[in-house]
Design an enzyme around this catalytic site. Sequence first.
Site, short mmCIF file in Angstrom:
data_model
loop_
_atom_site.label_atom_id
_atom_site.label_comp_id
_atom_site.label_asym_id
_atom_site.label_seq_id
_atom_site.Cartn_x
_atom_site.Cartn_y
_atom_site.Cartn_z
N CYS A 114 45.58 32.50 27.16
CA CYS A 114 46.11 33.80 26.65
C CYS A 114 45.56 33.97 25.52
O CYS A 114 45.97 34.94 25.39
CB CYS A 114 47.51 33.59 26.71
SG CYS A 114 48.55 32.82 28.35
N HIS A 251 49.80 39.86 22.39
CA HIS A 251 49.73 39.58 23.50
C HIS A 251 51.16 39.11 24.73
O HIS A 251 52.30 39.30 23.91
CB HIS A 251 49.36 37.55 23.55
CG HIS A 251 49.61 36.70 24.99
ND1 HIS A 251 49.05 37.66 26.11
CD2 HIS A 251 50.52 36.00 25.55
CE1 HIS A 251 49.14 36.86 27.14
NE2 HIS A 251 50.09 35.91 26.66
N ASN A 281 52.23 39.62 31.99
CA ASN A 281 51.61 38.37 31.77
C ASN A 281 49.89 38.33 32.37
O ASN A 281 49.87 38.28 33.37
CB ASN A 281 52.11 37.14 31.56
CG ASN A 281 51.15 36.65 30.39
OD1 ASN A 281 49.90 36.75 30.15
ND2 ASN A 281 51.33 35.16 29.95
O1 UT7 Z 1 51.15 33.49 28.02
C1 UT7 Z 1 51.09 32.25 28.27
C2 UT7 Z 1 52.50 31.69 27.53
N1 UT7 Z 1 53.79 32.21 28.13
C3 UT7 Z 1 54.53 32.03 27.56
O2 UT7 Z 1 54.75 32.94 26.00
C4 UT7 Z 1 56.15 31.94 28.89
C5 UT7 Z 1 57.11 31.58 27.82
N2 UT7 Z 1 58.26 31.60 28.78
C6 UT7 Z 1 59.07 32.16 29.26
O3 UT7 Z 1 58.92 33.10 28.80
C7 UT7 Z 1 60.39 31.70 29.28
O4 UT7 Z 1 60.74 30.56 29.23
C8 UT7 Z 1 60.45 32.61 31.03
C9 UT7 Z 1 60.19 33.55 31.40
C10 UT7 Z 1 59.25 31.57 31.88
C11 UT7 Z 1 61.36 30.97 31.61
O5 UT7 Z 1 62.79 31.84 30.64
P1 UT7 Z 1 64.30 31.27 30.62
O6 UT7 Z 1 64.80 31.88 29.97
O7 UT7 Z 1 63.46 30.21 29.05
O8 UT7 Z 1 64.75 30.28 31.84
P2 UT7 Z 1 65.13 28.75 31.54
O9 UT7 Z 1 63.52 28.59 32.10
O10 UT7 Z 1 65.30 27.71 30.84
O11 UT7 Z 1 65.62 28.90 33.00
C12 UT7 Z 1 66.63 29.45 33.42
C13 UT7 Z 1 67.37 29.27 35.48
C14 UT7 Z 1 66.73 27.87 35.22
O12 UT7 Z 1 68.12 27.83 35.97
P3 UT7 Z 1 68.64 26.52 35.63
O13 UT7 Z 1 68.41 24.81 35.78
O14 UT7 Z 1 69.42 27.26 34.50
O15 UT7 Z 1 70.03 26.94 37.09
C15 UT7 Z 1 65.97 27.88 36.46
O16 UT7 Z 1 65.81 27.05 37.57
O17 UT7 Z 1 66.73 30.86 35.62
C16 UT7 Z 1 66.25 29.83 36.76
N3 UT7 Z 1 64.87 30.77 37.01
C17 UT7 Z 1 64.96 31.75 37.86
N4 UT7 Z 1 66.03 32.13 37.82
C18 UT7 Z 1 65.46 33.30 38.53
C19 UT7 Z 1 63.46 30.50 36.66
N5 UT7 Z 1 62.81 30.99 36.99
C20 UT7 Z 1 63.63 32.33 37.93
C21 UT7 Z 1 63.42 33.98 38.32
N6 UT7 Z 1 63.94 34.04 39.19
N7 UT7 Z 1 62.13 33.63 38.80
#
Ligand code: UT7
Length: 324
Positions: A114, A251, A281
């Site tokens: 990225c 980005h 992204n």
């Molecule tokens: O471009 C390269 C750089 N990449 C990035 O910068 C990405 C950085 N990370 C992010 O943007 C975020 O961490 C995400 C969008 C990927 C995830 O958001 P988050 O607020 O950090 O959520 P999380 O990973 O802590 O997950 C929270 C909950 C989890 O469930 P439990 O364990 O709390 O029951 C996940 O399983 O949300 C769940 N979850 C989803 N739920 C519905 C993860 N993906 C999804 C989804 N729909 N698509």
Amino acid sequence: MVLRSQVLGCGGYLPERIVTNAELAKRIDSTDEWIVQRTGIRERRVAADGELTSDLAVAACREALIRAGIGAAEVDLLVVATSTPDETFPATAARVQAAIGMTGGAAFDVQAVCSGFVYALAVADNFLRVGQAKTAIVVGAETYSRILDWTDRGTCVLFGDGAGAVVLRAIEGQGTIEDRGVLSTHLFADGRYHDLLYVNGGPSSTGTAGVVRMEGREVFRHAVVKLAQAVDAAIAANGISSSDIDWLVPHQANLRIIESMGHRLGLPAEKVVVTVDRHANTSSASIPLALAEATADGRIKPGHLVLLEAMGGGFTWGSALVRW
Ligand code: UT7
């Protein structure tokens, strides 16, 4: 007199097919509401069958050349940032070079995921400033739809396909902060974070392309800190304050990361270019796509001070400050 890389024009290309959150939510355990709240993404583009990264790149290059008002024959350096190349080799840049009708000069790919566009911009800028090339196209082009695990809700909702391109020319000037061109680039990498964001395949490991694996929460945590480091380096090196910045073009990974960087710089939302809602992204393509959009609609104008920043797999991260 010093040489500086001036931006002559930008171009972008998005595949026709739009995939909305609602469409994805039919296939995986997710909702439009979750995706919008956590990421700001509403839809993304997906390349058609047979539409390759190089096809996207070529379309973006053609538009950038038209906007720059020059022909491909004048270009003597082509750098394509991509982590989804058409083939293992040759470089996607070689195909793009042939398709746009550029027959001389150098053409190669840069792989920094990225951060790829910022890395490629830094490479091209260094070529131009030492006089090794005169006119460069820097492209970010990706077809992440081909390396996603469409059953993994933690990653498949986040990415999209697209390409953006910027034409640069080495032009002599006084080298002041007011002179147009790339003022600085700062690149960083720390390979110890490999396991937080990677693709589980490749020619030398599995012999297959693999799919994206990411510890999203951990990547998010690092992104905020590392992007701040890159942005601070640009500000310090140029002796400016954040209030001098006309546009932040980050980005586009997650709206919450974008907003936190804007907030940290004290920039109002109107000075931050956002495309993540419509493009998701697009990895190395996200910054040049955002530049193509914000120059075409007249937001970014000659003379503006534009700050670019990105962070991605590797980890890699970096920034560039450009007097437009
Ligand atoms: O471009 C390269 C750089 N990449 C990035 O910068 C990405 C950085 N990370 C992010 O943007 C975020 O961490 C995400 C969008 C990927 C995830 O958001 P988050 O607020 O950090 O959520 P999380 O990973 O802590 O997950 C929270 C909950 C989890 O469930 P439990 O364990 O709390 O029951 C996940 O399983 O949300 C769940 N979850 C989803 N739920 C519905 C993860 N993906 C999804 C989804 N729909 N698509």
